[in-house]
Design a protein around this motif. Structure first.
Motif, PDB file in Angstrom:
ATOM      1  N   UNK A  55      42.211  41.112  27.452  1.00  0.00           N
ATOM      2  CA  UNK A  55      40.764  41.337  27.334  1.00  0.00           C
ATOM      3  C   UNK A  55      40.114  41.535  28.693  1.00  0.00           C
ATOM      4  N   UNK A  56      40.534  40.733  29.676  1.00  0.00           N
ATOM      5  CA  UNK A  56      39.956  40.859  31.012  1.00  0.00           C
ATOM      6  C   UNK A  56      40.311  42.198  31.648  1.00  0.00           C
ATOM      7  N   UNK A  57      41.513  42.693  31.370  1.00  0.00           N
ATOM      8  CA  UNK A  57      41.934  43.978  31.917  1.00  0.00           C
ATOM      9  C   UNK A  57      41.196  45.139  31.246  1.00  0.00           C
ATOM     10  N   UNK A  58      40.877  44.962  29.965  1.00  0.00           N
ATOM     11  CA  UNK A  58      40.258  46.037  29.185  1.00  0.00           C
ATOM     12  C   UNK A  58      38.747  46.108  29.354  1.00  0.00           C
ATOM     13  N   UNK A  59      38.140  45.095  29.973  1.00  0.00           N
ATOM     14  CA  UNK A  59      36.683  45.035  30.082  1.00  0.00           C
ATOM     15  C   UNK A  59      36.268  44.764  31.520  1.00  0.00           C
ATOM     16  N   UNK A  78      52.922  22.902  33.573  1.00  0.00           N
ATOM     17  CA  UNK A  78      53.087  24.186  32.878  1.00  0.00           C
ATOM     18  C   UNK A  78      51.732  24.786  32.529  1.00  0.00           C
ATOM     19  N   UNK A  79      50.811  23.946  32.064  1.00  0.00           N
ATOM     20  CA  UNK A  79      49.485  24.441  31.702  1.00  0.00           C
ATOM     21  C   UNK A  79      48.737  24.927  32.941  1.00  0.00           C
ATOM     22  N   UNK A  80      48.823  24.194  34.035  1.00  0.00           N
ATOM     23  CA  UNK A  80      48.164  24.623  35.264  1.00  0.00           C
ATOM     24  C   UNK A  80      48.720  25.960  35.739  1.00  0.00           C
ATOM     25  N   UNK A  81      50.023  26.152  35.618  1.00  0.00           N
ATOM     26  CA  UNK A  81      50.630  27.423  36.019  1.00  0.00           C
ATOM     27  C   UNK A  81      50.090  28.565  35.173  1.00  0.00           C
ATOM     28  N   UNK A  82      49.938  28.345  33.884  1.00  0.00           N
ATOM     29  CA  UNK A  82      49.431  29.398  33.001  1.00  0.00           C
ATOM     30  C   UNK A  82      47.958  29.697  33.294  1.00  0.00           C
ATOM     31  N   UNK A  83      47.191  28.659  33.564  1.00  0.00           N
ATOM     32  CA  UNK A  83      45.774  28.875  33.879  1.00  0.00           C
ATOM     33  C   UNK A  83      45.640  29.659  35.176  1.00  0.00           C
ATOM     34  N   UNK A  84      46.365  29.264  36.202  1.00  0.00           N
ATOM     35  CA  UNK A  84      46.265  29.955  37.481  1.00  0.00           C
ATOM     36  C   UNK A  84      46.785  31.391  37.367  1.00  0.00           C
ATOM     37  N   UNK A  85      47.776  31.608  36.525  1.00  0.00           N
ATOM     38  CA  UNK A  85      48.256  32.973  36.291  1.00  0.00           C
ATOM     39  C   UNK A  85      47.162  33.819  35.663  1.00  0.00           C
ATOM     40  N   UNK A  86      46.441  33.244  34.702  1.00  0.00           N
ATOM     41  CA  UNK A  86      45.343  33.965  34.076  1.00  0.00           C
ATOM     42  C   UNK A  86      44.212  34.206  35.069  1.00  0.00           C
ATOM     43  N   UNK A  87      43.947  33.243  35.924  1.00  0.00           N
ATOM     44  CA  UNK A  87      42.915  33.427  36.955  1.00  0.00           C
ATOM     45  C   UNK A  87      43.248  34.593  37.879  1.00  0.00           C
ATOM     46  N   UNK A  88      44.532  34.835  38.101  1.00  0.00           N
ATOM     47  CA  UNK A  88      44.918  35.949  38.973  1.00  0.00           C
ATOM     48  C   UNK A  88      44.577  37.292  38.347  1.00  0.00           C
ATOM     49  N   UNK A  89      44.386  37.308  37.030  1.00  0.00           N
ATOM     50  CA  UNK A  89      44.008  38.534  36.325  1.00  0.00           C
ATOM     51  C   UNK A  89      42.493  38.672  36.234  1.00  0.00           C
ATOM     52  N   UNK A  90      41.811  37.587  35.858  1.00  0.00           N
ATOM     53  CA  UNK A  90      40.374  37.707  35.567  1.00  0.00           C
ATOM     54  C   UNK A  90      39.480  36.994  36.564  1.00  0.00           C
TER      55      UNK A  90
END
Length: 236
Positions: A55-59, A78-90
């Protein structure tokens, strides 16, 4: 009051094309897009981190958020890694709604202890905060009862679910949240009828705005009305 929309389809059926749905909702004027974490309830809801990355990439310029991630289902690292990975996108468009969870089916599928979810949440959250660091996204608590006051005192805001509570209950809880000094208040999953008169939905949104909510997030089903009609219920 800002108006957002639930990005995922929370109903049985084929998976939604996330990018196209995100573009359509953003194009209709919704200011934020949200998705929950649902795993074991008999129908498929895409992973929230994958969904929001798409969604962040499409908008552009649209907030994306989790409503909510069930913290006890994850190891904090594991959750922190996923959150920070998402932050790198949006980047700073991300808002992280977290909760202990409310449905035993998700816990059963992952062989987790549903009865211990509140204790596990209290134990894991400080480590999650530490791992995310000072540049973490805003943290909003999705919960009820005494935890509404906790949301006011320990979090950046509160997520109230319209799925399980009536507008009267939610508005009363919002008054308590404000009295406790709470910040951002969001009511999520406000149902929109698939057909017919949208007047009752408009009235509910007006009540939430009058009660002091900062945001409302509507839930439009796959056979629901055109998003532009729903967005027009709450003029900017």
């Amino acid at each position: 009051m800002r108006l957002g929309a639930t990005l995922a389809d929370l109903s049985p059926g084929p998976p939604t094309a996330i990018a196209e749905r995100a573009k359509r909702l953003a194009g209709a004027g919704f200011e934020s897009l949200w998705t929950p974490q649902i795993i074991g309830r008999g129908f498929f809801v895409p992973d929230p981190f994958v969904t929001l990355a798409v969604a962040a990439t499409a908008t552009e310029d649209v907030e994306v958020g989790t409503a909510t991630v069930q913290v006890p289902l994850h190891h904090p690292a594991e959750l922190a890694h996923r959150v920070r990975s998402l932050m790198s996108v949006c980047g700073d468009r991300l808002t992280l709604g977290v909760s202990p969870g409310s449905t035993d089916l998700d816990y059963a599928l992952l062989d987790r202890d549903f009865a211990a979810r509140f204790r596990t949440f209290r134990e894991n959250l400080p480590r999650l905060r530490a791992l995310l660091g000072n540049d973490r996204p805003p943290l909003l608590l999705g919960s009820w009862g005494a935890n509404v006051e906790r949301a006011a005192q320990e979090f950046d805001g509160w997520l109230a679910s319209a799925h399980r509570r009536t507008p009267d209950q939610i508005i009363t809880a919002c008054a308590g949240f404000r009295a406790a000094g709470g910040g951002r208040a969001i009511v999520c999953a406000v149902p929109v009828p698939e057909s017919g008169d949208l007047g009752p939905t408009a009235e509910v949104l007006r009540r939430y705005a009058d009660a002091g909510f900062d945001d409302a997030v509507v839930l439009i089903g796959p056979d629901g009305p055109d998003p532009t009609r729903v967005r027009a219920l709450l003029p900017r």
